[in-house]
Enzyme design. Structure first.
Site, PDB file in Angstrom:
ATOM      1  N   PHE A  76       2.255  -7.608   4.471  1.00  0.00           N
ATOM      2  CA  PHE A  76       1.844  -6.320   3.910  1.00  0.00           C
ATOM      3  C   PHE A  76       0.780  -6.485   2.829  1.00  0.00           C
ATOM      4  O   PHE A  76       0.533  -5.555   2.053  1.00  0.00           O
ATOM      5  CB  PHE A  76       3.058  -5.578   3.347  1.00  0.00           C
ATOM      6  N   CYS A 104       0.117  -3.083   0.903  1.00  0.00           N
ATOM      7  CA  CYS A 104       0.284  -1.868   1.710  1.00  0.00           C
ATOM      8  C   CYS A 104       1.095  -0.807   0.966  1.00  0.00           C
ATOM      9  O   CYS A 104       2.226  -1.063   0.542  1.00  0.00           O
ATOM     10  CB  CYS A 104       1.007  -2.249   2.995  1.00  0.00           C
ATOM     11  N   THR A 124      -0.810  -0.923  13.119  1.00  0.00           N
ATOM     12  CA  THR A 124       0.059  -1.889  12.452  1.00  0.00           C
ATOM     13  C   THR A 124       1.524  -1.668  12.853  1.00  0.00           C
ATOM     14  O   THR A 124       2.217  -2.609  13.247  1.00  0.00           O
ATOM     15  CB  THR A 124      -0.079  -1.732  10.928  1.00  0.00           C
TER      16      THR A 124
HETATM   17  C1  HEM Z   1       4.131  -2.631   9.941  1.00  0.00           C
HETATM   18  C2  HEM Z   1       3.211  -1.790   9.529  1.00  0.00           C
HETATM   19  C3  HEM Z   1       2.127  -2.113   8.524  1.00  0.00           C
HETATM   20  C4  HEM Z   1       1.576  -3.319   8.188  1.00  0.00           C
HETATM   21  C5  HEM Z   1       1.924  -4.700   8.765  1.00  0.00           C
HETATM   22  C6  HEM Z   1       0.588  -3.064   7.182  1.00  0.00           C
HETATM   23  C7  HEM Z   1      -0.185  -4.059   6.577  1.00  0.00           C
HETATM   24  C8  HEM Z   1      -1.091  -3.809   5.558  1.00  0.00           C
HETATM   25  C9  HEM Z   1      -1.861  -4.825   4.911  1.00  0.00           C
HETATM   26  C10 HEM Z   1      -1.840  -6.323   5.256  1.00  0.00           C
HETATM   27  C11 HEM Z   1      -2.605  -4.231   3.964  1.00  0.00           C
HETATM   28  C12 HEM Z   1      -3.600  -4.913   3.028  1.00  0.00           C
HETATM   29  C13 HEM Z   1      -4.956  -4.982   3.681  1.00  0.00           C
HETATM   30  C14 HEM Z   1      -5.975  -5.711   2.864  1.00  0.00           C
HETATM   31  O1  HEM Z   1      -5.628  -6.421   1.920  1.00  0.00           O
HETATM   32  O2  HEM Z   1      -7.146  -5.575   3.198  1.00  0.00           O
HETATM   33  C15 HEM Z   1      -2.305  -2.818   4.026  1.00  0.00           C
HETATM   34  C16 HEM Z   1      -2.886  -1.861   3.196  1.00  0.00           C
HETATM   35  C17 HEM Z   1      -2.682  -0.514   3.331  1.00  0.00           C
HETATM   36  N1  HEM Z   1      -1.811   0.101   4.205  1.00  0.00           N
HETATM   37 FE1  HEM Z   1      -0.548  -0.784   5.466  1.00  0.00          FE
HETATM   38  N2  HEM Z   1       0.538  -1.726   6.945  1.00  0.00           N
HETATM   39  C18 HEM Z   1       1.472  -1.105   7.737  1.00  0.00           C
HETATM   40  C19 HEM Z   1       1.754   0.253   7.797  1.00  0.00           C
HETATM   41  C20 HEM Z   1       1.110   1.233   7.053  1.00  0.00           C
HETATM   42  C21 HEM Z   1       1.384   2.631   7.129  1.00  0.00           C
HETATM   43  C22 HEM Z   1       2.437   3.271   8.032  1.00  0.00           C
HETATM   44  C23 HEM Z   1       0.529   3.254   6.266  1.00  0.00           C
HETATM   45  C24 HEM Z   1       0.388   4.705   5.933  1.00  0.00           C
HETATM   46  C25 HEM Z   1       1.365   5.547   5.951  1.00  0.00           C
HETATM   47  C26 HEM Z   1      -0.271   2.230   5.651  1.00  0.00           C
HETATM   48  C27 HEM Z   1      -1.245   2.448   4.705  1.00  0.00           C
HETATM   49  C28 HEM Z   1      -1.928   1.457   4.032  1.00  0.00           C
HETATM   50  C29 HEM Z   1      -2.919   1.736   3.019  1.00  0.00           C
HETATM   51  C30 HEM Z   1      -3.337   3.110   2.520  1.00  0.00           C
HETATM   52  C31 HEM Z   1      -3.387   0.497   2.564  1.00  0.00           C
HETATM   53  C32 HEM Z   1      -4.399   0.235   1.475  1.00  0.00           C
HETATM   54  C33 HEM Z   1      -3.676   0.106   0.169  1.00  0.00           C
HETATM   55  C34 HEM Z   1      -4.624  -0.125  -0.986  1.00  0.00           C
HETATM   56  O3  HEM Z   1      -5.487  -1.000  -0.892  1.00  0.00           O
HETATM   57  O4  HEM Z   1      -4.448   0.559  -1.961  1.00  0.00           O
HETATM   58  N3  HEM Z   1       0.112   1.015   6.146  1.00  0.00           N
HETATM   59  N4  HEM Z   1      -1.379  -2.583   4.997  1.00  0.00           N
END
Ligand code: HEM
Ligand SMILES: Cc1cc2nc3c(=O)[nH]c(=O)nc-3n(C[C@H](O)[C@H](O)[C@H](O)COP(=O)(O)OP(=O)(O)OC[C@H]3O[C@@H](n4cnc5c(N)ncnc54)[C@H](O)[C@@H]3O)c2cc1C
Ligand SMILES: NC(=O)c1ccc[n+]([C@@H]2O[C@H](COP(=O)([O-])OP(=O)(O)OC[C@H]3O[C@@H](n4cnc5c(N)ncnc54)[C@H](OP(=O)(O)O)[C@@H]3O)[C@@H](O)[C@H]2O)c1
Ligand SMILES: Cc1cc2nc3c(=O)[nH]c(=O)nc-3n(C[C@H](O)[C@H](O)[C@H](O)COP(=O)(O)O)c2cc1C
Length: 1067
Positions: free
Chosen positions: A396, A403, A269
């Site tokens: 996000f 996220c 991502t």
């Molecule tokens: C530009 C960078 C990033 C984007 C665009 C992004 C985007 C997203 C999106 C769209 C989701 C939701 C997914 C869903 O609904 O199925 C998500 C969930 C998540 N992201 Fe990110 N992410 C990014 C960076 C990161 C980073 C750096 C980490 C960890 C350090 C991270 C950890 C997580 C986690 C753990 C979830 C699940 C949260 C939950 O459901 O409780 N992400 N992310």
């Protein structure tokens, strides 16, 4: 459910449903294509599930309501649970471990904790920066791969104090290799179609990879437990944190799950965000410059600190806008908790999967306007961003399941962008690169490469000192760099010289090559020949710089935009003191308002910034046919004499034919070299569109090189091969047998393949233009080589007083060699005279909604009696295209057309008027084909009119049957003008007459906000402009009784360019 509207669905196949609709490599392309066709909502039936795709803001807003919809991991996410179970990303919200981890980790991702990670993020960003610095300015950087290393190393270090050291090893760390394979296989598993035993090997590897991931993470965890540390990382937070709701700690298994989860969720991502951001910055010089200015103002040349992170609002705008256009997670999935209605009418069933198709929803014109497709960071600055409607920007994710890593990614990406812009100037490795996507769990640019030049003339070690904040060395840098570059002689023994060009279709590039190959004869050695953008902020001092550039619609060529934006922005009148330069400008008089705009601007701005003009600017008009002669005359009479005077160099121009310096030997082995900026396409169909006896116009269908995408209205660049008969003429004249091979050796610069043996016919066919008019200098060389005195005399006249005879008849060197048989020209001298083969552009005449990986072209074949009087003049590219048949391959690439030359974003409410003549129909066929696909999918579109001119019905009325069918379907109303049978088109001879004859309808559509598009020859463009102005004048007179004079009408028209109308005209 009564009063409901069924959700549109494409026609599917029994049992298979809509599987066949999906692009296997890039499913996103299918989802977006179907949204273009069906509009804001449609349903697909896939094996075992149906999915409702939503792509307008109003529907997404509803689907974000967590009372009605919730996330349930399905597809690849479900498979990833095999490795990380109920880790945060893949858990169901009701699973207890999700709640505990969520509450324990929220503070660990809070602003203070993320600030605390800054130093480690800085360290990894520095490693990336130093790697690129050591590559040097000509190395193509694999952008996405290196940003992925950045994201992985940063995550591992900041989350658990682990170092992958990806920048120091060529082999991928076993953990990363296992993770990559695990993710790929998790993506493949939901699509398995064979019995499970068939996948035994894959499964063994899959579980082994999972074992590697878990073992490594567990080892890190156990090691930390044995040796507790004061590190404030995510691992510490997980070990020490207590869930405020249940009072529980996270279990070891849940910690391991989440350590791996962070890497999975955060690496592609963040890498995608950075890769797309740099892709957009390179395409938008204005935004690039503003971002770099922000870095220079806020941070300056010193070290970057955490305090800077919140003071870079423009970079924040860039990241938000990038995530809007290219969200790395381009769709998110939820399921409906109950049977429900969307928009009060579309029935969605309990447990049905609903996709929030961000890639499309983020372009909703209702939120972002009709320019939603364009990259405009300004619309995402804090103030407008905060005013966006709720749920209009969701990269996000949503609500509770949004996220958790957002602040982490934000700080990491802001730091990386700032450090890279502070340290380098970037250019695209291939300026014509058009975005191709690779889809795994996320999307990222495919094949995107750039090159990086260190700014401020620093060496890599000086840069390293600066990044580390060692001021003293950095201070002495600028004086060092100037002294370094003032070498008296280059490697070849001459004085160093830099040659820079701005060129889209190769003319200026070939002039640059020409001056480079001549340089050694005048006592200079070329230290650099490259595109202008490589000198953005970085013009060398103490050595002369020669700049050759064109203009396009008054704007710089694609590979000069950053440079021009930079010179325009220089305020300091002494900034470029010490730079010595001269400019040569190429232009076409048809663009009267902006004739030579860019070369003149560069010439003036460099002087205003303190640079010294060493030789007066030279200019040529390619519309007059003797541009090469103009260039060589400028070289001989202005450039080299001025340089000689300024630098005291001596020249050796005694023997022109020898001086061109190519040595040719004839041998046998074969090899081939291809141009870089075009790729292989495949012809699948070719047919003639015109009747027997009419000038030929043809249709050709081509499969695009894999990964290339297009929009209706874009161009296709074709790298042609010379007509067989022209190649044979050259072979004959040089007495070469059909299987002759030649090896070219050169002391100077040449764009021909050197030191490799190639068949002579492939050099003549593929590498050089054989039909360009001979220049005066070329004829001068022929004079030297002529044995017969009377031929010598005639040629001498042609090189001087009678030269006009050559340029108006476009007589080529080959024509002259055939006519003057006593000329004994060495093959090397002949090859050195010829410009390199150029690409030609053609409007794409199809729409991706018809076929996203195929394009069609509609072209006129240029084949008429030669103006030189010797045989026929056969156009290189049009005859080449005409010679191709199904199964043939060719070299092509998609080039985006002007942003304004595309169908309006809001097709339902913005009417369209298209006006074209002859092959000027090409882009409009694509437009109407696109609209017809939308109509067939049941959408209601605003009206469209097509005015098209040709000679007579049944003769050259291109695609008449197809247009009739599209007209019947309601996709368009067609009005024709038959120039040779006006009686059959209600008296209208030309399209402009037909436009006036339908004046009332046109005026009404115009007032309803129609977008007008014009394509064809320049004369057609002018005729249409006059007709529209007349309609406007008579409308004002009719309504208000006021006369609008010609001048005001012309001003009104110019003011609307690229907002209300767009033209695509070229003769
Ligand atoms: C530009 C960078 C990033 C984007 C665009 C992004 C985007 C997203 C999106 C769209 C989701 C939701 C997914 C869903 O609904 O199925 C998500 C969930 C998540 N992201 Fe990110 N992410 C990014 C960076 C990161 C980073 C750096 C980490 C960890 C350090 C991270 C950890 C997580 C986690 C753990 C979830 C699940 C949260 C939950 O459901 O409780 N992400 N992310
Ligand atoms: C943005 C853009 C889009 C375009 N789209 C299309 C399209 O959709 N369809 C289409 O058909 N074309 C299109 N063109 C034009 C196309 O790019 C080529 O210019 C055209 O096909 C001629 O190329 P060629 O290689 O066959 O001719 P070349 O070999 O390049 O020859 C052309 C040159 O020969 C000269 N010439 C013409 N007749 C003679 C003669 N009798 N004797 C000597 N010299 C002569 C011309 O003045 C011109 O300078 C487009 C051009 C642009 C810039
Ligand atoms: N994207 C682009 O920029 C693009 C795309 C496609 C084509 N083109 C260009 O468009 C041109 C079309 O070439 P073609 O060979 O297809 O056309 P063509 O067949 O020569 O001409 C098409 C029709 O236009 C008529 N016409 C001639 N002069 C006109 C004028 N001043 N105003 C209005 N109509 C006029 C012709 O009439 P008569 O011959 O009977 O006078 C004929 O009926 C070429 O220059 C091509 O390069 C540009
Ligand atoms: C779409 C288009 C727009 C152009 N606009 C201008 C212009 O504004 N001013 C100008 O002097 N020449 C203009 N030209 C002419 C080009 O500068 C000329 O074709 C030049 O040879 C291109 O150089 P290149 O082949 O190195 O890209 C334009 C050409 C095209 C195809």
């Amino acid at each position: 459910m009564s009063n409901t509207t069924p959700i549109p669905e494409p026609p599917g196949l029994p049992f298979l449903g809509h599987v066949a609709e999906l692009d296997r490599e890039l499913p996103l392309r299918s989802f977006v294509g179907l949204a273009d066709k069906y509009g804001e909502i449609y349903r697909l039936r896939l094996p075992g599930r149906s999915v409702v795709f939503t792509s307008s803001h109003r529907l997404i807003d509803e689907v974000c309501d967590e009372k009605r919809f919730k996330k349930i991991p399905k597809g690849a996410l479900y498979e990833i649970r095999n490795g990380v179970h109920d880790g945060l990303f893949t858990a169901k919200v009701e699973e207890p471990n999700w709640g505990i981890a969520h509450r324990v980790l929220m503070p660990a991702f809070g602003p203070m904790s993320i600030r605390g990670m800054f130093d480690e993020m800085h360290e990894i960003a520095t490693q990336l920066t130093m790697k690129w610095a050591r590559y040097g300015p000509s190395h193509p950087i694999e952008v996405t791969d290196d940003f992925t290393r950045l994201a992985l190393d940063t995550l591992a270090l900041c989350s658990m104090g682990y170092r992958f050291n990806s920048y120091y090893t060529s082999e991928m760390h076993p953990f990363l290799a296992a993770m990559g394979d695990f993710l790929t296989e998790s993506g493949n598993r939901p699509n398995r179609t064979m019995p499970s035993w068939f996948y035994r090997n894959e499964d063994t590897k899959y579980w082994k990879d999972i074992e590697t991931l878990r073992r490594t993470s567990d080892e890190v965890l156990q090691e930390r437990k044995k040796n507790p540390s004061e590190r404030k990382d995510l691992l510490s937070a997980m070990l020490k944190g207590v869930d405020p709701k249940t009072g529980e700690h996270m279990t070891d298994e849940s910690i391991t799950d989440n350590l791996i989860t962070f890497l999975i969720a955060g690496h592609e991502t963040t890498s995608g965000l950075l890769s797309f951001a740099f892709y957009e910055l390179l395409r938008h010089p204005e935004a690039y410059r503003k971002a770099q200015e922000e870095v220079d103002t806020v941070i300056g040349k010193g070290p970057i600190t955490v305090e800077h992170m919140s003071k870079l609002p423009y970079i924040a705008g860039i990241m938000r806008e990038t995530l809007r256009l290219d969200a790395p997670i381009p769709q998110i999935g939820v399921t409906s908790k109950e049977d429900t209605l969307l928009a009060g009418k579309y029935p969605v069933y309990k447990d049905e999967l609903v996709s929030l198709l961000l890639k499309k929803a983020h372009l909703d014109p209702a939120v972002y306007g009709d320019d939603a497709q364009e990259f405009k960071p300004e619309r995402m600055l804090d103030e407008p961003f905060n005013k966006l409607p709720k749920n209009a920007w969701k990269p996000f994710g949503n609500g509770l399941r949004a996220c958790i890593g957002r602040p982490f990614a934000w700080q990491e990406a802001t730091l990386a962008i700032a450090m890279l812009l502070q340290s380098f100037n970037f250019v695209a490795d291939d300026p014509s690169y058009s975005l191709a996507l690779k889809q795994t769990l996320t999307i990222k640019p495919k094949g995107f490469r750039m090159r990086a030049t260190i700014r401020d003339g620093l060496t890599p070690s000086q840069l390293e000192h600066r990044l580390a904040g060692k001021e003293s060395l950095a201070d002495s840098i600028s004086s060092l760099s100037v002294k370094d570059s003032v070498k008296s002689t280059g490697e070849g023994g001459g004085k160093p010289i830099t040659i820079l060009y701005g060129s889209n279709s190769g003319t200026c590039e070939s002039f640059a090559q020409r001056v480079a190959s001549d340089a050694s004869r005048y006592g200079f050695t070329v230290s650099k020949i490259d595109i202008l953008d490589t000198a953005n902020g970085n013009l060398p001092k103490g050595q002369p710089v020669i700049i050759v550039t064109a203009s396009y619609e008054g704007q710089p060529p694609d590979n000069a935009a950053h440079f021009v934006s930079w010179v325009e922005s220089i305020k300091d009148k002494k900034a470029l003191e010490g730079v010595h330069y001269t400019v040569f400008g190429v232009g076409h008089h048809d663009w009267a308002q902006t004739f030579h705009r860019i070369p003149k601007l560069v010439d003036r701005k460099l002087e205003e910034a303190g640079a010294t003009r060493v030789a007066d600017m030279g200019l040529t008009d390619v519309g007059n046919g003797d541009a090469f002669t103009d260039f060589e005359t400028w070289e001989d009479e202005v450039l080299w004499p001025a340089f000689k005077k300024q630098y005291g160099t001596s020249d050796d121009t005694s023997d022109l034919s020898q001086a061109v310096g190519l040595k040719v030997s004839i041998t046998s082995p074969r090899t081939s070299t291809l141009r870089q900026d075009v790729h292989e396409g495949l012809v699948v169909e070719s047919r003639t569109l015109t009747a027997e006896g009419e000038p030929t116009k043809k249709h050709i269908e081509i499969v695009l090189p894999s990964d290339e995408t297009y929009r209706a209205g874009d161009y296709l660049a074709v790298l042609p091969i010379n007509p067989k008969q022209t190649v044979e003429r050259a072979m004959r004249r040089f007495h070469l047998p059909w299987d002759a091979h030649i090896t070219i050796g050169s002391d100077g610069m040449t764009s021909l393949p050197t030191n490799t043996s190639l068949p002579a016919h492939s050099i003549f066919g593929a590498y050089v233009e054989l039909s360009q008019p001979a220049t005066k200098r070329n004829i001068g060389v022929l004079v030297e080589a002529a044995k017969d005195e009377s031929e010598k005399e005639t040629l001498k006249k042609l090189a001087s007083d009678s030269y006009e005879d050559i340029s108006t008849k476009r007589t080529s060197v080959l024509d002259l060699l055939e006519k003057y048989e006593s000329v004994d020209l060495p093959l090397g001298a002949f090859l050195a005279m010829l410009p390199p083969m150029r690409v030609r552009q053609y409007s794409i005449s199809s729409s991706p909604l018809w076929n996203p990986s195929h394009v069609t072209l509609t072209f006129s074949v240029l084949d008429s009696p030669s103006k030189s009087g010797q045989g026929r003049y056969v156009g290189v590219a049009s005859s080449y295209l005409a010679s191709l048949a199904a199964g043939d391959k060719l070299h092509i690439s998609v080039r985006p057309s002007h942003a304004a030359f595309h169908l309006p974003q809001d097709v339902e409410n913005t009417p369209v008027i298209c006006v074209g003549a002859g092959t000027g129909l090409a882009p409009f066929r694509g437009f109407i084909q696109e609209r017809s696909a939308m109509v067939a999918a049941g959408r209601k579109l605003a009206p469209a009119m097509l005015f098209i001119g040709c000679r007579a019905p049944g003769k050259d009325d291109l695609y008449a049957d197809e247009l009739e069918a599209w007209e019947k379907s309601g996709a368009v109303t067609v009005r024709r003008a038959y120039s040779r049978a006006p009686g059959e088109s209600g008296g209208s001879k030309y399209v402009q007459d037909a436009l006036k004859a339908s004046g009332e309808e046109v005026t009404k559509l115009w007032k309803d906000g129609a977008k007008l598009f014009i394509c064809g020859s320049r004369a057609v463009g002018e005729g249409v402009r006059d007709a529209i102005m007349e309609l406007m004048q008579s409308d004002v007179k009719g309504r208000l009784g006021k006369e609008v004079d010609g001048e005001d009408a012309a001003k009104w028209w110019e003011g609307l360019r690229n907002t209300r109308y767009a033209t695509d005209v070229f003769d």
